[in-house]
Design a protein around this motif. Structure first.
Motif, PDB file in Angstrom:
ATOM      1  N   GLY A 188      51.247  49.437  27.607  1.00 58.15           N
ATOM      2  CA  GLY A 188      50.483  48.475  26.824  1.00 58.15           C
ATOM      3  C   GLY A 188      50.906  47.033  27.011  1.00 58.15           C
ATOM      4  O   GLY A 188      52.036  46.734  27.401  1.00 58.15           O
ATOM      5  N   TYR A 189      49.956  46.133  26.709  1.00 51.38           N
ATOM      6  CA  TYR A 189      50.178  44.691  26.891  1.00 51.38           C
ATOM      7  C   TYR A 189      50.202  43.956  25.549  1.00 51.38           C
ATOM      8  O   TYR A 189      49.659  44.424  24.550  1.00 51.38           O
ATOM      9  N   TYR A 190      50.822  42.787  25.599  1.00 49.89           N
ATOM     10  CA  TYR A 190      50.768  41.812  24.507  1.00 49.89           C
ATOM     11  C   TYR A 190      49.796  40.705  24.895  1.00 49.89           C
ATOM     12  O   TYR A 190      49.561  40.441  26.082  1.00 49.89           O
ATOM     13  N   SER A 191      49.241  40.023  23.909  1.00 48.88           N
ATOM     14  CA  SER A 191      48.477  38.807  24.154  1.00 48.88           C
ATOM     15  C   SER A 191      48.774  37.846  23.012  1.00 48.88           C
ATOM     16  O   SER A 191      49.296  38.262  21.966  1.00 48.88           O
ATOM     17  N   PRO A 192      48.434  36.572  23.163  1.00 51.37           N
ATOM     18  CA  PRO A 192      48.667  35.635  22.056  1.00 51.37           C
ATOM     19  C   PRO A 192      47.930  36.038  20.786  1.00 51.37           C
ATOM     20  O   PRO A 192      48.372  35.722  19.677  1.00 51.37           O
ATOM     21  N   GLN A 193      46.818  36.753  20.933  1.00 50.72           N
ATOM     22  CA  GLN A 193      46.030  37.164  19.780  1.00 50.72           C
ATOM     23  C   GLN A 193      46.441  38.523  19.219  1.00 50.72           C
ATOM     24  O   GLN A 193      46.170  38.833  18.064  1.00 50.72           O
ATOM     25  N   ASP A 194      47.107  39.336  20.038  1.00 51.12           N
ATOM     26  CA  ASP A 194      47.473  40.694  19.636  1.00 51.12           C
ATOM     27  C   ASP A 194      48.913  40.970  20.070  1.00 51.12           C
ATOM     28  O   ASP A 194      49.177  41.249  21.235  1.00 51.12           O
ATOM     29  N   ILE A 195      49.833  40.869  19.120  1.00 49.92           N
ATOM     30  CA  ILE A 195      51.253  41.013  19.451  1.00 49.92           C
ATOM     31  C   ILE A 195      51.755  42.437  19.184  1.00 49.92           C
ATOM     32  O   ILE A 195      52.948  42.669  19.085  1.00 49.92           O
ATOM     33  N   ARG A 361      55.679  40.413  32.577  1.00 50.30           N
ATOM     34  CA  ARG A 361      55.002  41.630  33.045  1.00 50.30           C
ATOM     35  C   ARG A 361      54.090  42.216  31.977  1.00 50.30           C
ATOM     36  O   ARG A 361      52.996  42.688  32.287  1.00 50.30           O
ATOM     37  N   TRP A 362      54.532  42.181  30.713  1.00 46.80           N
ATOM     38  CA  TRP A 362      53.777  42.814  29.635  1.00 46.80           C
ATOM     39  C   TRP A 362      53.025  41.831  28.751  1.00 46.80           C
ATOM     40  O   TRP A 362      52.447  42.225  27.750  1.00 46.80           O
ATOM     41  N   GLY A 363      52.987  40.548  29.143  1.00 53.46           N
ATOM     42  CA  GLY A 363      52.118  39.591  28.451  1.00 53.46           C
ATOM     43  C   GLY A 363      52.765  38.815  27.326  1.00 53.46           C
ATOM     44  O   GLY A 363      52.096  38.000  26.689  1.00 53.46           O
ATOM     45  N   GLN A 364      54.060  39.025  27.056  1.00 50.84           N
ATOM     46  CA  GLN A 364      54.714  38.200  26.039  1.00 50.84           C
ATOM     47  C   GLN A 364      54.824  36.755  26.519  1.00 50.84           C
ATOM     48  O   GLN A 364      54.781  35.830  25.710  1.00 50.84           O
ATOM     49  N   ILE A 365      54.997  36.565  27.807  1.00 53.80           N
ATOM     50  CA  ILE A 365      54.783  35.261  28.437  1.00 53.80           C
ATOM     51  C   ILE A 365      53.366  35.321  28.983  1.00 53.80           C
ATOM     52  O   ILE A 365      53.080  36.052  29.930  1.00 53.80           O
ATOM     53  N   ALA A 366      52.451  34.598  28.335  1.00 57.88           N
ATOM     54  CA  ALA A 366      51.017  34.822  28.535  1.00 57.88           C
ATOM     55  C   ALA A 366      50.496  34.348  29.886  1.00 57.88           C
ATOM     56  O   ALA A 366      49.522  34.898  30.399  1.00 57.88           O
ATOM     57  N   GLU A 367      51.147  33.342  30.476  1.00 55.80           N
ATOM     58  CA  GLU A 367      50.634  32.747  31.708  1.00 55.80           C
ATOM     59  C   GLU A 367      51.700  32.734  32.795  1.00 55.80           C
ATOM     60  O   GLU A 367      52.896  32.793  32.510  1.00 55.80           O
ATOM     61  N   GLN A 368      51.230  32.651  34.034  1.00 49.38           N
ATOM     62  CA  GLN A 368      52.136  32.637  35.171  1.00 49.38           C
ATOM     63  C   GLN A 368      53.092  31.448  35.091  1.00 49.38           C
ATOM     64  O   GLN A 368      52.703  30.349  34.703  1.00 49.38           O
ATOM     65  N   LYS A 369      54.352  31.690  35.450  1.00 45.33           N
ATOM     66  CA  LYS A 369      55.357  30.632  35.502  1.00 45.33           C
ATOM     67  C   LYS A 369      55.957  30.580  36.906  1.00 45.33           C
ATOM     68  O   LYS A 369      56.001  31.591  37.624  1.00 45.33           O
ATOM     69  N   GLN A 447      47.321  36.595  36.423  1.00 47.62           N
ATOM     70  CA  GLN A 447      46.618  37.448  35.471  1.00 47.62           C
ATOM     71  C   GLN A 447      47.010  37.129  34.028  1.00 47.62           C
ATOM     72  O   GLN A 447      48.155  36.776  33.742  1.00 47.62           O
ATOM     73  N   THR A 448      46.039  37.260  33.145  1.00 45.89           N
ATOM     74  CA  THR A 448      46.274  37.095  31.709  1.00 45.89           C
ATOM     75  C   THR A 448      45.573  38.214  30.971  1.00 45.89           C
ATOM     76  O   THR A 448      44.704  38.916  31.521  1.00 45.89           O
ATOM     77  N   VAL A 449      45.947  38.405  29.712  1.00 49.08           N
ATOM     78  CA  VAL A 449      45.295  39.390  28.871  1.00 49.08           C
ATOM     79  C   VAL A 449      44.368  38.643  27.917  1.00 49.08           C
ATOM     80  O   VAL A 449      44.809  37.810  27.117  1.00 49.08           O
ATOM     81  N   VAL A 450      43.071  38.939  28.024  1.00 50.05           N
ATOM     82  CA  VAL A 450      42.060  38.324  27.161  1.00 50.05           C
ATOM     83  C   VAL A 450      41.388  39.423  26.368  1.00 50.05           C
ATOM     84  O   VAL A 450      40.827  40.356  26.946  1.00 50.05           O
ATOM     85  N   ASP A 451      41.438  39.294  25.030  1.00 54.50           N
ATOM     86  CA  ASP A 451      40.959  40.360  24.161  1.00 54.50           C
ATOM     87  C   ASP A 451      41.697  41.659  24.534  1.00 54.50           C
ATOM     88  O   ASP A 451      42.892  41.746  24.395  1.00 54.50           O
ATOM     89  N   SER A 452      41.013  42.640  25.043  1.00 54.29           N
ATOM     90  CA  SER A 452      41.685  43.893  25.395  1.00 54.29           C
ATOM     91  C   SER A 452      41.634  44.161  26.887  1.00 54.29           C
ATOM     92  O   SER A 452      41.810  45.288  27.335  1.00 54.29           O
ATOM     93  N   GLU A 453      41.418  43.089  27.684  1.00 54.98           N
ATOM     94  CA  GLU A 453      41.284  43.277  29.125  1.00 54.98           C
ATOM     95  C   GLU A 453      42.209  42.353  29.893  1.00 54.98           C
ATOM     96  O   GLU A 453      42.512  41.238  29.459  1.00 54.98           O
ATOM     97  N   VAL A 454      42.640  42.827  31.073  1.00 57.53           N
ATOM     98  CA  VAL A 454      43.408  42.003  31.985  1.00 57.53           C
ATOM     99  C   VAL A 454      42.428  41.220  32.850  1.00 57.53           C
ATOM    100  O   VAL A 454      41.536  41.805  33.480  1.00 57.53           O
ATOM    101  N   LYS A 455      42.577  39.924  32.880  1.00 56.38           N
ATOM    102  CA  LYS A 455      41.691  39.050  33.665  1.00 56.38           C
ATOM    103  C   LYS A 455      42.469  38.411  34.811  1.00 56.38           C
ATOM    104  O   LYS A 455      43.640  38.075  34.685  1.00 56.38           O
ATOM    105  N   GLY A 456      41.774  38.228  35.943  1.00 55.72           N
ATOM    106  CA  GLY A 456      42.375  37.533  37.062  1.00 55.72           C
ATOM    107  C   GLY A 456      42.878  38.452  38.154  1.00 55.72           C
ATOM    108  O   GLY A 456      42.975  39.659  38.012  1.00 55.72           O
TER     109      GLY A 456
END
Length: 456
Positions: A188-195, A361-369, A447-456
């Motif tokens: 599972g992934y994290y996103s800024p909207q769903d932790i 890897r799991w979206g706690q850092i939401a954007e590429q660094k 790649q980022t997690v938007v809503d419930s999907e991986v984008k990019g």
């Protein structure tokens, strides 16, 4: 060059040397440190019980904390001067994931020390998928691929498959995710909207405090968990679960807890910071010296109610060089708990970068660094300069051996080879983005997690 660790003098000689050493001019000498009831808090207990803090002119109070959040908040607001911490906590706080504060670590507490346990019922379902040795016992390490068909059965029945870990930025969270993903399961992934960390998950991971893990599994709320000792061995002793893999078998000599302090504290109290680091280094030396000769005494200390408060027999199972997977299946594990060997106490930048790579890897850092961002973030939190200053002082006072410290290190370990990690994917802390992109499950590139999907 001083004598190697294995031939160093006994702890009593260390104490005598300490008494004659010149004390630093301390900015603050009364300190309160926090910890969670786990065996890897041992350097704190030993430094206190063996008088190493007092040798440095420090009057320390150790206080058990209810959970990791309470502990972190205590360090941030100054109720605690420092604490036994999850390695991810100083990093997450410093980058603003969760509570924001600049926390640093001058000292790594240990290597290894964790395991993943499943309930007896789940183990019975996994066993047909696990290879056996000639004597009929399960072949270790056990891949999560043995769990995959079990999870698929639950999904087919429309039932969630729940497992526990101790905190969103804990080693345990990243280790169980690593193990699951290496076996083909999506944790599972994290996103800024769903932790929740459960976006798209095959296995639903949730937070359970370490001492409550066995009871929570016994109640059927979770089917397994990742935790430090003694809570895996407790499941064996209570006959409610089976550890299926240790983190040593997942990643040989992986970094575990750290000692965290507020950067403001370190800046305002530089001599005190060096002094407390000296005491902790001495405790780590004592824990590992003479082939772990002091571990039985350490077990007695840790079993006391003010520290871990578990039965000495349970704590001893892993602390004295063994690990029991099922009742009677007790196997040698000399490096299950490492406190000083292999430069365990040195705060390597590459260790910090591995944790940051898993956050990404799991979206706690939401954007590429960039790679540079990973490296600079690690350098802002992990402080080998403080560590080596403390080590230098110990060597000068004949309380530690010069040969036992990595004086010339640039802060990076040699890359972890494929054979030392469960998915056979090597790790090089100098190239974090290439490493992240090499992992088959997880976010890659932009790649980022938007809503419930991986984008990019």
């Amino acid at each position: 060059m001083k004598t190697p660790l294995s031939l160093m003098l006994a702890a009593s000689t260390f104490l005598a040397s300490a008494a004659s050493a010149e004390l630093l001019d301390l900015e603050k000498d009364e300190l309160t440190f926090g910890f969670i009831k786990l065996t890897d808090m041992a350097p704190l207990a030993v430094a206190y019980e063996n008088g190493y803090f007092e040798d440095e002119g420090l009057f320390v109070t150790l206080e058990a904390q209810a959970n990791w959040k309470v502990l972190l908040d205590g360090v941030i607001d100054g109720q605690l001067d420092g604490a036994h911490m999850l390695a991810g906590q100083p990093l997450a706080a410093t980058i603003g994931y969760g509570t924001e504060a600049h926390i640093i670590t001058p000292f790594s507490m240990d290597l290894n020390g964790n395991a993943i346990t499943v309930s007896n019922e789940i183990w019975d379902e996994m066993k047909p998928n696990v290879p056996k040795m000639d004597d009929g016992r399960p072949q270790h390490p056990i891949s999560a691929s043995a769990l995959l068909p079990v999870v698929e059965d639950y999904k087919d029945k429309g039932e969630p498959f729940n497992m526990g870990m101790v905190f969103p930025v804990s080693t345990h969270n990243y280790e169980i995710r690593y193990w699951l993903a290496a076996g083909g399961l999506q944790p599972g992934y994290y996103s800024p909207q769903d932790i929740s960390g459960q976006i798209g998950a095959d296995v639903l991971l949730s937070v359970t405090p370490p001492p409550q893990m066995p009871a929570t599994m016994e109640a059927g709320t979770i089917f397994g968990y990742a935790v430090g000792e003694p809570w895996n061995q407790q499941a064996v002793f209570k006959d409610i679960g089976v550890p299926v893999i240790t983190d040593y078998d997942m990643w040989k000599n992986n970094p575990e807890k750290v000692f965290g302090i507020n950067k403001k504290f370190a800046d305002e109290n530089p001599n005190t910071t060096i002094a407390l680091t000296k005491a902790l280094i001495r405790a780590a030396i004592w824990l590992d010296e003479n082939d772990n000769a002091n571990r039985e005494e350490a077990v007695e200390i840790l079993s006391r109610s003010e520290y871990v408060g578990a039965d000495a027999e349970v704590i001893a199972n892993s602390m004295t060089g063994f690990f029991e997977f099922e009742k009677g299946d007790r196997r040698p594990a000399p490096d299950f708990n490492v406190f000083f060997r292999y430069n365990a106490t040195y705060p390597y930048y590459s260790d910090a970068i591995w944790y940051l790579s898993q956050m990404r890897r799991w979206g706690q850092i939401a954007e590429q660094k960039s790679d540079e961002w990973f490296i600079e973030t690690a350098k802002s939190v992990y402080r080998p300069d403080i560590y080596l200053e403390a080590a230098k002082s110990l060597v000068e006072d004949d309380m530690a051996a010069e040969a036992d410290f990595p004086w010339d290190s640039d802060g990076f370990k040699a890359p972890t080879p494929a054979e030392d990690i469960i998915d056979a994917i090597p790790f090089d802390g100098r190239t974090p983005n290439a490493y992240i992109d090499s992992l088959p499950i997880g976010l890659k590139g932009a790649q980022t997690v938007v809503d419930s999907e991986v984008k990019g």
